[in-house]
Design a protein around this motif. Sequence first.
Motif, short mmCIF file in Angstrom:
data_model
loop_
_atom_site.label_atom_id
_atom_site.label_comp_id
_atom_site.label_asym_id
_atom_site.label_seq_id
_atom_site.Cartn_x
_atom_site.Cartn_y
_atom_site.Cartn_z
N UNK A 181 0.77 -1.21 -0.08
CA UNK A 181 0.04 0.23 0.27
C UNK A 181 1.22 1.22 0.53
N UNK A 182 1.82 1.20 0.88
CA UNK A 182 2.79 2.28 0.36
C UNK A 182 3.45 2.51 -0.60
N UNK A 183 3.74 1.76 -0.86
CA UNK A 183 4.21 1.51 -2.57
C UNK A 183 3.50 1.91 -4.01
N UNK A 184 2.07 1.64 -3.27
CA UNK A 184 1.19 1.65 -3.81
C UNK A 184 0.62 3.45 -4.15
N UNK A 185 0.98 4.16 -1.91
CA UNK A 185 0.93 5.34 -2.93
C UNK A 185 1.75 6.45 -3.39
N UNK A 186 2.82 5.41 -3.06
CA UNK A 186 3.75 6.57 -3.58
C UNK A 186 3.53 6.54 -5.09
N UNK A 187 3.66 5.56 -5.27
CA UNK A 187 3.16 5.25 -7.34
C UNK A 187 2.06 6.45 -7.83
N UNK A 188 0.84 6.42 -6.89
CA UNK A 188 -0.15 7.85 -7.69
C UNK A 188 0.83 8.38 -7.31
N UNK A 189 1.60 9.28 -6.29
CA UNK A 189 1.55 10.86 -5.58
C UNK A 189 3.08 11.42 -7.07
N UNK A 190 3.52 9.80 -7.50
CA UNK A 190 4.62 10.66 -8.22
C UNK A 190 4.13 10.73 -9.78
N UNK A 191 2.39 9.65 -9.67
CA UNK A 191 2.48 9.60 -11.64
C UNK A 191 3.35 8.51 -11.79
N UNK B 246 5.02 5.57 -13.88
CA UNK B 246 4.83 3.92 -14.84
C UNK B 246 5.42 3.57 -15.36
N UNK B 247 4.81 2.63 -15.39
CA UNK B 247 5.84 0.60 -15.71
C UNK B 247 6.17 0.42 -17.43
N UNK B 248 6.77 1.56 -18.16
CA UNK B 248 7.28 1.09 -19.74
C UNK B 248 7.28 -0.40 -20.67
N UNK B 249 6.81 -0.45 -20.70
CA UNK B 249 7.12 -1.42 -21.76
C UNK B 249 6.50 -1.85 -22.82
N UNK B 250 5.58 -2.47 -23.28
CA UNK B 250 5.38 -1.90 -25.19
C UNK B 250 4.34 -1.45 -24.63
N UNK B 251 3.76 -0.94 -23.77
CA UNK B 251 2.48 0.01 -23.30
C UNK B 251 2.87 0.28 -21.93
N UNK B 252 2.21 1.79 -21.64
CA UNK B 252 3.06 2.54 -20.48
C UNK B 252 1.06 2.11 -19.45
N UNK B 253 1.99 1.17 -18.33
CA UNK B 253 1.31 0.96 -17.40
C UNK B 253 1.07 1.43 -15.46
N UNK B 254 0.49 2.01 -15.35
CA UNK B 254 0.57 2.76 -14.00
C UNK B 254 1.18 1.86 -12.87
N UNK B 255 2.14 2.58 -12.44
CA UNK B 255 2.71 1.68 -11.15
C UNK B 255 1.84 1.11 -9.92
#
Length: 170
Positions: A110-120, A122-131
């Motif tokens: 959940x901490x990683x979720x909130x951090x990814x949400x706050x920073x926006x 993305x994991x970039x592969x063949x398409x961008x996936x919000x972390x």
Amino acid sequence: MGTFFKLVGWLSLALASLVKLILAAMVVEVVSDVVLRNLDYRPISWGVSATEYGLLYSAFLPMPWLVRTKGHVFVEFLRRALPPAGRLVLEKLVYALCIALSLYLTWYAFDAFLNALATGAYETKTFDMPKWLIFLPIAIGFFLSALEWSRYLLGHDSLYDVDILDREGL
């Protein structure tokens, strides 16, 4: 309290059912990819990444349902060697440890979720996936698993009610 655990059970079942659809979509994608390759067409570019994310969701979303239905692997040799009072104490310790581990991993995800949400991020592969979409199923799976383990700890059921030999048909 029974109503609360019934709602948690329904949510756990719904997530496990959702994973069935995810797995079906993954099968369709893989078969399509193989057919396209064999016909000398270009494979689906986003297919591998989507399958990887599908596997992530398939690992964490059905976890609470597996806990509820006693589908996890457990070792019973130590428990069987104890007298009934010792078995009960060991069971409660196992439940408490599972709850603690599940809540710790929930907090971490959940901490990683909130951090990814706050920073926006993305994991970039063949398409961008919000972390945050990567960490969300992990947090949900572990949190609901902790609630399911709590059901055992509070005495609403026992993980060990079903004899493992009966379960395997032996």
